[in-house]
Design a protein around this motif. Sequence first.
Motif, PDB file in Angstrom:
ATOM      1  N   ILE A 122      48.220  39.223  20.623  1.00  0.00           N
ATOM      2  CA  ILE A 122      47.428  40.446  20.461  1.00  0.00           C
ATOM      3  C   ILE A 122      46.105  40.077  19.790  1.00  0.00           C
ATOM      4  CG2 ILE A 122      47.323  42.758  19.467  1.00  0.00           C
ATOM      5  CD1 ILE A 122      49.592  42.429  21.516  1.00  0.00           C
ATOM      6  N   ASN A 123      45.031  40.370  20.455  1.00  0.00           N
ATOM      7  CA  ASN A 123      43.696  40.077  19.944  1.00  0.00           C
ATOM      8  C   ASN A 123      43.325  41.129  18.891  1.00  0.00           C
ATOM      9  OD1 ASN A 123      40.889  39.923  19.563  1.00  0.00           O
ATOM     10  ND2 ASN A 123      40.549  39.220  21.656  1.00  0.00           N
ATOM     11  N   TYR A 124      43.029  40.695  17.686  1.00  0.00           N
ATOM     12  CA  TYR A 124      42.663  41.610  16.609  1.00  0.00           C
ATOM     13  C   TYR A 124      41.459  42.482  16.971  1.00  0.00           C
ATOM     14  CZ  TYR A 124      45.754  39.953  12.884  1.00  0.00           C
ATOM     15  OH  TYR A 124      46.838  39.679  12.096  1.00  0.00           O
ATOM     16  N   ASP A 125      40.600  41.997  17.843  1.00  0.00           N
ATOM     17  CA  ASP A 125      39.422  42.770  18.230  1.00  0.00           C
ATOM     18  C   ASP A 125      39.789  44.021  19.038  1.00  0.00           C
ATOM     19  OD1 ASP A 125      37.832  40.946  16.958  1.00  0.00           O
ATOM     20  OD2 ASP A 125      37.177  39.924  18.788  1.00  0.00           O
ATOM     21  N   ARG A 126      41.002  44.078  19.576  1.00  0.00           N
ATOM     22  CA  ARG A 126      41.437  45.240  20.356  1.00  0.00           C
ATOM     23  C   ARG A 126      41.982  46.366  19.476  1.00  0.00           C
ATOM     24  NH1 ARG A 126      45.362  44.127  24.759  1.00  0.00           N
ATOM     25  NH2 ARG A 126      44.658  46.169  25.382  1.00  0.00           N
ATOM     26  N   ILE A 127      42.258  46.077  18.211  1.00  0.00           N
ATOM     27  CA  ILE A 127      42.835  47.073  17.311  1.00  0.00           C
ATOM     28  C   ILE A 127      41.741  48.029  16.850  1.00  0.00           C
ATOM     29  CG2 ILE A 127      44.008  47.418  15.099  1.00  0.00           C
ATOM     30  CD1 ILE A 127      45.127  44.513  15.516  1.00  0.00           C
ATOM     31  N   LYS A 128      42.005  49.320  16.977  1.00  0.00           N
ATOM     32  CA  LYS A 128      41.041  50.339  16.545  1.00  0.00           C
ATOM     33  C   LYS A 128      41.517  51.063  15.294  1.00  0.00           C
ATOM     34  CE  LYS A 128      39.212  51.366  21.119  1.00  0.00           C
ATOM     35  NZ  LYS A 128      38.995  52.419  22.106  1.00  0.00           N
ATOM     36  N   SER A 151      36.939  41.556  14.016  1.00  0.00           N
ATOM     37  CA  SER A 151      37.791  42.746  14.132  1.00  0.00           C
ATOM     38  C   SER A 151      37.201  43.887  13.305  1.00  0.00           C
ATOM     39  CB  SER A 151      39.219  42.439  13.670  1.00  0.00           C
ATOM     40  OG  SER A 151      39.243  42.075  12.308  1.00  0.00           O
ATOM     41  N   TYR A 181      38.486  47.957  12.355  1.00  0.00           N
ATOM     42  CA  TYR A 181      39.409  49.067  12.548  1.00  0.00           C
ATOM     43  C   TYR A 181      39.583  49.849  11.256  1.00  0.00           C
ATOM     44  CZ  TYR A 181      42.777  45.567  10.786  1.00  0.00           C
ATOM     45  OH  TYR A 181      43.424  44.604  10.055  1.00  0.00           O
TER      46      TYR A 181
END
Length: 189
Positions: free
Chosen positions: A11-17, A46, A48
């Motif tokens: 899971i790419n941390y950049d995808r977490i909102k 990242s 979020y």
Amino acid sequence: PTGHLLIRNGINYDRIKAVFTTHIHGDHTLGMLGMLSLSNWKFRTSSYVTYLATEDGIKAFKKIIEVTDSPLDESRLTMKLTTPGTFYDDGALKVTAIPTRHMESVGKPTYALILEAEGKRIVFTGDLHHGDAADFPQIAKDEPSDLIVCEMAHFGHETIIPIAASCPTKMLLFNHIWWKYEEAMAGIK
């Protein structure tokens, strides 16, 4: 170890909102603390928001990150208070908090969460009142959902199955099951 589980599962941390919690108990939040710490020093792209149920929890988590790493980079990692009602809506995901009674004896807020996206609804009960689950979210009984995730750390299947069976849902998932209840639930369908 939430942060490391995300890494291990690609899971790419950049995808977490956003990150949501139902209450401040350590078994529900401390993994998130490690994730925040990793985001603060390692995954610097990242960005979020993390929702906690208490202001003192927000202050404590910021302090722990500062003591163990460096001050939280609040330009990209923010912490906000979970509040009753709809508290998050980014146009794709809407999250609504419904108060529960899990920590009423110590005066701390606890919530069930309703997550809605793309015409789907998930009800996440969080931990409920010890012994009787009397605070099972009424909305789960009254309105259809696609999934109910029910935590079972504080009552057995004989308490929750009659409640859950009355809910108009496509799927029911039990999690956070206390070890004493696991054996009793083996084979129940």
